[in-house]
Design a protein around this motif. Structure first.
Motif, mmCIF file in Angstrom:
data_model
loop_
_atom_site.group_PDB
_atom_site.id
_atom_site.type_symbol
_atom_site.label_atom_id
_atom_site.label_comp_id
_atom_site.label_asym_id
_atom_site.label_seq_id
_atom_site.Cartn_x
_atom_site.Cartn_y
_atom_site.Cartn_z
ATOM 1 N N LEU A 1 -22.981 -59.197 2.627
ATOM 2 C CA LEU A 1 -22.072 -60.343 2.676
ATOM 3 C C LEU A 1 -20.617 -59.931 2.565
ATOM 4 C CD1 LEU A 1 -23.360 -63.366 0.620
ATOM 5 C CD2 LEU A 1 -23.012 -63.171 3.061
ATOM 6 N N SER B 1 -18.692 -60.005 5.648
ATOM 7 C CA SER B 1 -18.779 -61.193 6.486
ATOM 8 C C SER B 1 -17.415 -61.634 7.001
ATOM 9 C CB SER B 1 -19.433 -62.332 5.708
ATOM 10 O OG SER B 1 -18.541 -62.800 4.736
ATOM 11 N N ASN C 1 -19.783 -71.921 16.367
ATOM 12 C CA ASN C 1 -19.270 -73.266 16.565
ATOM 13 C C ASN C 1 -18.790 -73.883 15.253
ATOM 14 O OD1 ASN C 1 -18.785 -75.313 18.408
ATOM 15 N ND2 ASN C 1 -20.589 -76.436 17.727
ATOM 16 N N ASP C 2 -19.443 -73.505 14.139
ATOM 17 C CA ASP C 2 -19.038 -74.034 12.840
ATOM 18 C C ASP C 2 -17.680 -73.505 12.405
ATOM 19 O OD1 ASP C 2 -21.219 -75.571 12.563
ATOM 20 O OD2 ASP C 2 -22.318 -74.223 11.240
ATOM 21 N N PHE C 3 -17.225 -72.453 13.064
ATOM 22 C CA PHE C 3 -15.954 -71.849 12.648
ATOM 23 C C PHE C 3 -14.855 -72.123 13.660
ATOM 24 C CE2 PHE C 3 -19.348 -69.406 10.678
ATOM 25 C CZ PHE C 3 -18.984 -69.516 9.354
ATOM 26 N N PHE D 1 -12.762 -74.583 13.838
ATOM 27 C CA PHE D 1 -11.517 -75.106 13.275
ATOM 28 C C PHE D 1 -10.896 -74.170 12.252
ATOM 29 C CE2 PHE D 1 -13.544 -79.014 14.673
ATOM 30 C CZ PHE D 1 -12.503 -79.596 15.355
ATOM 31 N N SER D 2 -11.676 -73.189 11.798
ATOM 32 C CA SER D 2 -11.190 -72.424 10.663
ATOM 33 C C SER D 2 -10.586 -71.092 11.083
ATOM 34 C CB SER D 2 -12.322 -72.209 9.659
ATOM 35 O OG SER D 2 -13.410 -71.609 10.294
ATOM 36 N N GLU E 1 -11.884 -68.543 12.792
ATOM 37 C CA GLU E 1 -12.743 -67.374 13.027
ATOM 38 C C GLU E 1 -13.362 -67.490 14.417
ATOM 39 O OE1 GLU E 1 -13.549 -68.991 9.848
ATOM 40 O OE2 GLU E 1 -12.874 -67.521 8.380
ATOM 41 N N SER F 1 -23.520 -81.061 12.454
ATOM 42 C CA SER F 1 -22.676 -79.926 12.819
ATOM 43 C C SER F 1 -21.372 -79.932 12.017
ATOM 44 C CB SER F 1 -22.368 -79.981 14.308
ATOM 45 O OG SER F 1 -21.159 -79.304 14.569
ATOM 46 N N ALA F 2 -21.082 -78.799 11.398
ATOM 47 C CA ALA F 2 -19.894 -78.692 10.555
ATOM 48 C C ALA F 2 -18.626 -78.989 11.341
ATOM 49 C CB ALA F 2 -19.829 -77.287 9.943
ATOM 50 N N ALA F 3 -18.501 -78.379 12.511
ATOM 51 C CA ALA F 3 -17.269 -78.547 13.289
ATOM 52 C C ALA F 3 -17.104 -79.999 13.729
ATOM 53 C CB ALA F 3 -17.288 -77.613 14.501
ATOM 54 N N THR G 1 -15.751 -82.138 10.868
ATOM 55 C CA THR G 1 -14.317 -81.950 10.699
ATOM 56 C C THR G 1 -13.549 -82.658 11.800
ATOM 57 O OG1 THR G 1 -14.747 -79.812 9.702
ATOM 58 C CG2 THR G 1 -12.523 -80.209 10.485
ATOM 59 N N ALA G 2 -14.029 -82.497 13.038
ATOM 60 C CA ALA G 2 -13.326 -83.105 14.172
ATOM 61 C C ALA G 2 -13.309 -84.617 14.040
ATOM 62 C CB ALA G 2 -13.998 -82.690 15.479
ATOM 63 N N LEU H 1 -10.712 -85.542 11.479
ATOM 64 C CA LEU H 1 -9.353 -85.291 11.967
ATOM 65 C C LEU H 1 -8.939 -86.349 12.986
ATOM 66 C CD1 LEU H 1 -9.355 -81.413 12.375
ATOM 67 C CD2 LEU H 1 -8.009 -82.735 10.756
ATOM 68 N N GLN I 1 -15.155 -73.882 5.189
ATOM 69 C CA GLN I 1 -14.217 -73.063 5.972
ATOM 70 C C GLN I 1 -13.087 -73.903 6.567
ATOM 71 O OE1 GLN I 1 -17.459 -73.386 6.578
ATOM 72 N NE2 GLN I 1 -17.919 -73.730 8.733
ATOM 73 N N ASP I 2 -13.284 -75.225 6.640
ATOM 74 C CA ASP I 2 -12.266 -76.068 7.255
ATOM 75 C C ASP I 2 -11.307 -76.686 6.252
ATOM 76 O OD1 ASP I 2 -13.398 -75.499 9.651
ATOM 77 O OD2 ASP I 2 -14.622 -77.307 9.746
ATOM 78 N N LYS J 1 -7.526 -76.204 6.741
ATOM 79 C CA LYS J 1 -7.004 -76.992 7.860
ATOM 80 C C LYS J 1 -6.892 -78.474 7.466
ATOM 81 C CE LYS J 1 -7.636 -78.059 12.699
ATOM 82 N NZ LYS J 1 -6.370 -77.513 13.174
ATOM 83 N N THR K 1 -17.695 -65.325 -0.234
ATOM 84 C CA THR K 1 -17.732 -65.469 1.222
ATOM 85 C C THR K 1 -18.272 -66.831 1.654
ATOM 86 O OG1 THR K 1 -19.899 -64.418 1.262
ATOM 87 C CG2 THR K 1 -18.011 -63.008 1.518
ATOM 88 N N LEU K 2 -19.545 -67.076 1.406
ATOM 89 C CA LEU K 2 -20.142 -68.310 1.926
ATOM 90 C C LEU K 2 -19.547 -69.550 1.264
ATOM 91 C CD1 LEU K 2 -23.886 -67.270 2.158
ATOM 92 C CD2 LEU K 2 -22.167 -67.314 3.955
ATOM 93 N N ARG L 1 -16.579 -69.656 -0.289
ATOM 94 C CA ARG L 1 -15.111 -69.577 -0.256
ATOM 95 C C ARG L 1 -14.499 -69.900 -1.615
ATOM 96 N NH1 ARG L 1 -13.402 -69.327 5.792
ATOM 97 N NH2 ARG L 1 -15.477 -68.965 6.551
#
Lengths: 307, 525
Positions: free
Chosen positions: A60, A63, A266-268, A270-271, A273, B229-231, B234-235, B238, B251-252, B255, B316-317, B319
Motif C-alpha cells: 500500500l 499506492s 474512474n473513481d479518481f 476528480f482527484s 490521479e 460510483s465515487a466519481a 462527486t459530480a 458539484l 480522494q475528492d 476538490k 493511503t486508502l 487519506r
C-alpha cells in the motif's frame, strides 16, 4: 527441404495478399502494433517490471504514485501505480493478456458456433434454415452487451461461489454467444450460392455424405469473409470484455483486466490521479484500433471487386 | 373507491402544499448504497434505521446531544425494577389514518421480539408489553435494564391494524430474500410519508401534513438516490443535481472543500470496522484446510492481526480519515476503556512465526467476504488486506458484493471471513457486546455475531451487565468484557471512521456521531 521451404515462403511473399499488405502502409503499422500488443501480453510475466497478480508483492505504501516523469514518481513504476500499489504498466501488460485471451477465445467460440449453424442453415434449407435464422433475428434485436450481461448473470446464479475461478470462461461464453449471428448469416448466404455450383452437385452425385460435403467442399469456399468478420470481431469482443469488467461483472478485482483498471481509475477522475484510468484506456484504444485497421485491410484485400 | 377518493384528495392537498410558494423544499441526497428494507425490524443497519426513522417513530428519541427525550411517549416512570410505565402521546394518527394506541405499542414490541426480527437486541431484557389503557403501556423486564430508554430509541412503532390488513404481522425473512408488503410500503406516525420506492434507483418521501409535531427543519420532500460510483457522486454534488452526500469519496474531499458552492463537515463516527472469523464450525466453509478450523487457534487470529499494516491503510486508502483501533467500541461510547484499546504491533516476521507455530508454515486458502457499498472504501480495504495476508502466506480470495446481498449472506453465517462495522446506537458498549460477541442464541443475543464467537466467560460478563444497576460495578463488567474481547481477538479490529458529510452551501444539517442524518433538523435555504 530447405529449398521447398524457401519456395513456399517466396510463394506466399508473391501472393496477392502479401502484395497488398506490402503496399498498404497503415496495414503494416497496424500489424506491427498488434504484434507488439500480442508480444507484450504473451511475454508479460517476463517483460513486465512487476507481477501485479502476485498479492504478496503489492504494498500500500506504493499506492497512487504518479508516472515517473512527474514529481513524486518512481522510476520502478514508469506509468505510476493504482490505489492498491499495483504498477500500471505491468497491470496493462497482464490486463491486455486477459483481454486478448478472452477476445480470441470468444471469437473462436462464436466463429465455431456461427459457421456451423450458418452452413447447416444454408445447405439444408427449409424449416431448419427458417428456425436458425429466426433465432438469429431475435437475438439481433437485442444489443450484444445485454445478451452478454444476461448470460453472465445466469452463469453467476448457477455457479455461486465458483465465479472467481470460472470468471474467464463465463466471459468467453457470454461474449461468444452474443456474437455468433454475424457468422451464421454470412456463411448461410455464401453456402446458398455455393451449393448450386457444379462441384457440389458432382460431390452429391458421388453419394458423399452431406456433412462431408459441407465440411470439405463448401466450407473452404465460404471462409474468406468469415476471416474478415473474425478479425474485426476480436476488437469488438475486447471492448465487450472491457465493458463487462467496467460494470464490475468481469474478472475478479485482484486480477484486473483493462476494463477493471479503467473502472478503478474512474473513481479518481476528480482527484487528480488521472494516470490510473488514462493509460489503460490508451492501451485499449491502441489495441482495438490496430485490430480494426488490420480487419479493414483484410476486407479490402480479399474483396475481388476492389482488385 | 372511497380509498381512491381520499387518495385523490390527499394527493391534491399534497400538491397544494408543495405548490405553496416559499414552503416547498426538496432535499435530494445520495450515498453509495440503497435502503435495505422498510420493514423496520428486518435488518439492524444504521443507514436503514436512519431511513426508517423518517417514517416510523419510537417511544423516545435522542436530542442533538444524544439525551433521551419524549417522542411517542410523553412521560414514563419506573414502577419497580421490572416494570416501566409509558404514557403515550394522545391524538396521534398513523399516516393512513388509524389512531395510535397502546395496542400498537404492544403489537410492535411483540413483533420486534419475534423470531425473524434482527433488532431484538434493542429489547434486551424486555419480556413483555402490557396495555393498561388506550394511552398507557407497561414494559415488563426480566430484571433491571439500565439502558432501556436508549434501546427504545430504535424500537419503531408500527400500526397493528395496518400490519394485519397487509399480512405483514411476521417480520420479513431478510436472509431468505423474502418480499412482503412492508418491504416497500410503510405506515408510521413520523414526519415523512413514503411516497415511492424503486430499489436501487430512487426513493421519495413527502412531509406528513398531519404529523403531530413541528419540523425544526423545512424539508417537505426527500429524494434519495443511491449512487455507487465515487466519481459520479462527486459530480452530482458539484453540478447541484443533489444537495447532500453522506459518504463523499475521500480522494475528492480537497476538490469539494475548495469549491465555493460546497461545504464539508467532519466528525468521528461511533463506529468501528473490523474483520470477523468463523470460530465455530469444525471445518471452514470456504477454505482448503480440511478437518479443522484454523480460526479456532488464537495464534492464527493474532498472526492475521499482526500482518495488517493499519497505518498504511489510514495513510493511503483512508487519506488520514481513520483512527486505528484495537477495541470493539469507540471513545464516544459509554464503557470505552483506554486499556483495552491495544493493537499488536504490525510485524510480518512475527506473524509468520505465529502461523508456523499454529501449524500453517505455508499458510492456507480462505475467502474473504466483503461489502462494496457499505463502509468507507470497504472493498478497497479488503483488497489491501488480501495482499497484506499474502505476505504471510495466506491465499485469501476476495468476494465483494453489494450490501443487500452481503448482509443476507453473512447473517445466515454463510461465510468464513467477513468485514463488518458496528455503530453503537445506544451509546452504551453493552449493545455492541450483545450483538457482536455474545453467543448467538436466537433470542436477541449475538444477532450479528456472524462468526459465532463463543466464550462462556464473556457470556457471563454480558449477562451480568444487562441487569447490573450499580453504575461502577456495571462499568467494571463492561471493561472486563471489552478487555477479554481484545485479548481473545474475537474480531480483528481495523479502525474508527472519520465521516465527512458534503453538501451544497445552502444546506444546514446537524452532524451526528452515529452517522444518521436526522431529517427533522435539515434546513434548505
Amino acid at each position: 527441404m530447405a529449398g521447398r521451404l524457401a519456395d513456399a515462403l517466396r510463394d506466399s511473399w508473391d501472393s496477392d495478399l502479401a502484395w497488398s499488405f506490402r503496399h498498404s502502409p497503415y496495414a503494416m503499422v497496424a500489424a506491427i502494433v498488434f504484434a507488439a500488443c500480442v508480444g507484450t501480453a504473451v511475454l508479460a510475466p517476463w517483460v513486465a517490471p512487476h507481477n501485479p497478480f502476485d498479492l504478496a508483492q503489492l504494498d500500500l505504501s506504493n499506492s497512487l504514485k504518479p508516472p515517473m516523469w512527474i514529481a513524486g514518481g518512481d522510476p520502478s513504476y514508469p506509468l505510476g501505480t493504482d490505489d492498491q500499489g499495483r504498477d500500471i504498466l505491468s497491470t496493462i501488460f497482464f490486463g491486455a493478456r486477459i483481454s486478448l485471451e478472452v477476445g480470441i477465445a470468444a471469437v473462436l467460440f462464436s466463429m465455431g458456433l456461427g459457421v456451423a449453424l450458418g452452413l447447416l442453415a444454408g445447405y439444408v434449407g427449409g424449416k431448419t434454415d427458417a428456425f436458425i435464422m429466426r433465432v438469429a433475428d431475435v437475438q439481433l434485436s437485442f444489443p450484444a452487451i445485454l445478451i452478454a450481461l444476461l448470460i453472465d448473470g445466469v452463469a453467476r446464479a448457477v455457479f455461486p461461489g465458483a465465479h472467481d475461478s470460472m470468471a474467464f470462461w463465463v466471459l468467453v461464453l457470454s461474449i461468444g454467444v452474443s456474437g455468433w449471428v454475424q457468422y451464421a448469416r454470412t456463411v448461410r448466404g455464401s453456402t446458398m450460392v455455393e451449393k448450386n455450383k457444379e462441384y457440389v452437385q458432382a460431390a452429391r452425385l458421388f453419394g458423399i455424405h452431406p456433412l462431408a460435403i459441407m465440411a470439405r467442399h463448401v466450407l473452404p469456399n465460404v471462409l474468406g469473409p468469415v476471416l474478415v468478420i473474425a478479425t474485426i470481431h476480436i476488437a469488438t469482443a475486447i471492448i465487450t470484455e472491457a465493458t463487462l469488467s467496467f460494470l464490475g461483472v468481469g474478472v475478479p478485482a485482484t486480477e484486473p483486466s483493462l476494463g477493471t483498471l479503467i473502472r478503478i481509475g474512474n473513481d479518481f477522475m476528480f482527484s487528480g490521479e488521472w494516470w490510473v484510468t488514462l493509460f489503460p484506456g490508451l492501451a485499449l484504444v491502441i489495441m482495438v484500433l490496430a485490430i480494426n485497421l488490420l480487419g479493414d485491410w483484410l476486407r479490402d484485400a480479399l474483396n475481388p471487386r476492389l482488385r | 373507491m372511497r380509498k381512491g377518493v381520499s387518495l385523490c384528495i390527499s394527493a391534491l392537498l399534497a400538491a397544494m402544499l408543495v405548490a405553496a410558494p416559499g414552503y416547498a423544499k426538496t432535499f435530494r441526497w445520495a450515498s453509495q448504497g440503497d435502503i435495505l428494507t422498510f420493514d423496520p425490524y428486518a435488518q439492524n443497519e444504521s443507514f436503514n434505521n436512519t431511513f426508517n426513522a423518517y417514517v416510523y417513530e419510537s417511544l423516545v428519541q435522542y436530542d442533538k446531544k444524544f439525551n433521551v427525550v419524549p417522542q411517542l411517549a410523553v412521560k414514563w416512570e419506573q414502577l419497580g425494577p421490572t416494570q416501566w410505565r409509558f404514557h403515550l402521546r394522545p391524538n396521534v394518527k398513523f399516516q393512513e389514518g388509524e389512531p395510535f394506541t397502546a395496542d400498537d405499542v404492544v403489537f410492535s414490541v411483540h413483533r420486534q421480539l419475534s423470531k425473524r426480527s434482527m433488532t431484538k437486541a434493542y429489547l434486551v431484557g424486555v419480556v413483555d408489553a402490557k396495555k393498561v389503557d388506550d394511552l398507557t403501556v407497561d414494559l415488563i423486564t426480566d430484571g433491571p435494564v439500565p439502558v432501556l430508554l436508549r434501546q427504545l430509541t430504535d424500537v419503531r412503532i408500527m400500526s397493528k391494524s395496518w400490519c394485519e390488513k397487509h399480512n405483514v404481522v411476521d417480520v420479513q425473512d431478510y436472509v431468505a430474500k423474502e418480499e412482503t408488503y412492508a418491504v416497500s410500503h410503510a405506515d408510521g406516525t413520523g414526519p415523512y410519508i413514503l411516497k415511492s420506492r424503486e430499489p436501487d434507483v430512487k426513493t421519495v418521501l413527502e412531509a406528513n401534513p398531519h404529523w403531530w409535531g413541528k419540523l425544526e427543519g423545512n424539508v417537505t420532500e426527500i429524494v434519495y438516490t443511491p449512487i455507487k460510483s465515487a466519481a459520479t457522486r462527486t459530480a452530482a454534488l458539484l453540478s447541484g443535481e443533489i444537495d447532500f452526500v453522506l459518504d463523499p469519496p475521500l480522494q475528492d474531499l480537497p476538490k469539494l472543500k475548495s469549491d465555493p458552492n460546497i461545504k464539508v463537515i467532519e466528525g468521528t463516527e461511533s463506529r468501528t470496522v473490523f474483520i470477523g472469523m468463523d470460530q465455530k464450525r469444525d471445518e471452514l466453509l470456504y477454505s482448503n484446510v480440511k478437518g479443522k478450523n484454523p480460526f479456532k487457534d488464537l495464534r492464527v487470529r493474532q498472526a492475521m492481526y499482526e500482518a495488517i499494516d493499519i497505518e498504511a491503510i489510514k495513510r493511503t486508502l483512508m487519506r488520514g480519515l481513520s483512527i486505528p483501533t484495537g477495541e470493539l467500541v469507540t471513545p464516544q461510547v459509554y464503557g470505552y476503556d483506554v486499556a483495552a484499546n491495544t493493537r499488536p504491533p504490525f510485524s510480518v516476521a512475527k506473524a509468520k512465526v505465529l502461523l508456523k507455530q499454529a501449524g500453517y508454515p505455508n499458510g492456507f486458502e480462505v475467502t474473504l467476504d466483503c461489502p462494496n457499498d457499505r463502509y468507507i472504501n470497504d472493498a478497497l480495504i479488503c483488497q489491501a488486506l488480501t495482499s497484506m495476508w499474502a505476505k504471510i502466506g495466506l491465499k485469501v480470495k476476495l468476494d465483494a458484493m453489494p450490501k443487500a446481498q452481503y448482509f443476507a449472506k453473512i447473517n445466515k453465517l454463510d461465510t468464513s471471513l467477513y468485514m463488518l462495522g458496528w455503530a453503537v446506537a445506544t451509546f452504551d458498549a453493552q449493545d455492541a457486546l450483545i450483538n457482536l460477541v455474545h453467543t448467538r442464541d436466537g433470542k436477541g443475543d449475538g444477532e450479528y455475531n456472524d462468526g459465532s464467537y463463543s466464550n462462556p466467560k464473556m457470556d457471563d460478563l454480558i449477562d451480568r451487565m444487562k441487569v447490573e444497576s450499580d453504575v461502577p460495578k456495571r462499568l467494571a463488567l463492561i471493561h472486563q468484557a471489552l478487555m477479554l474481547h481484545t485479548q481473545d481477538v474475537a474480531h480483528i479490529m481495523l479502525h474508527q471512521q472519520i465521516i465527512p458529510w458534503a453538501m451544497r452551501k445552502n444546506i444546514v444539517v446537524t452532524h451526528s456521531a452515529d452517522n444518521r442524518l436526522r431529517m427533522q433538523w435539515v434546513h434548505v435555504n
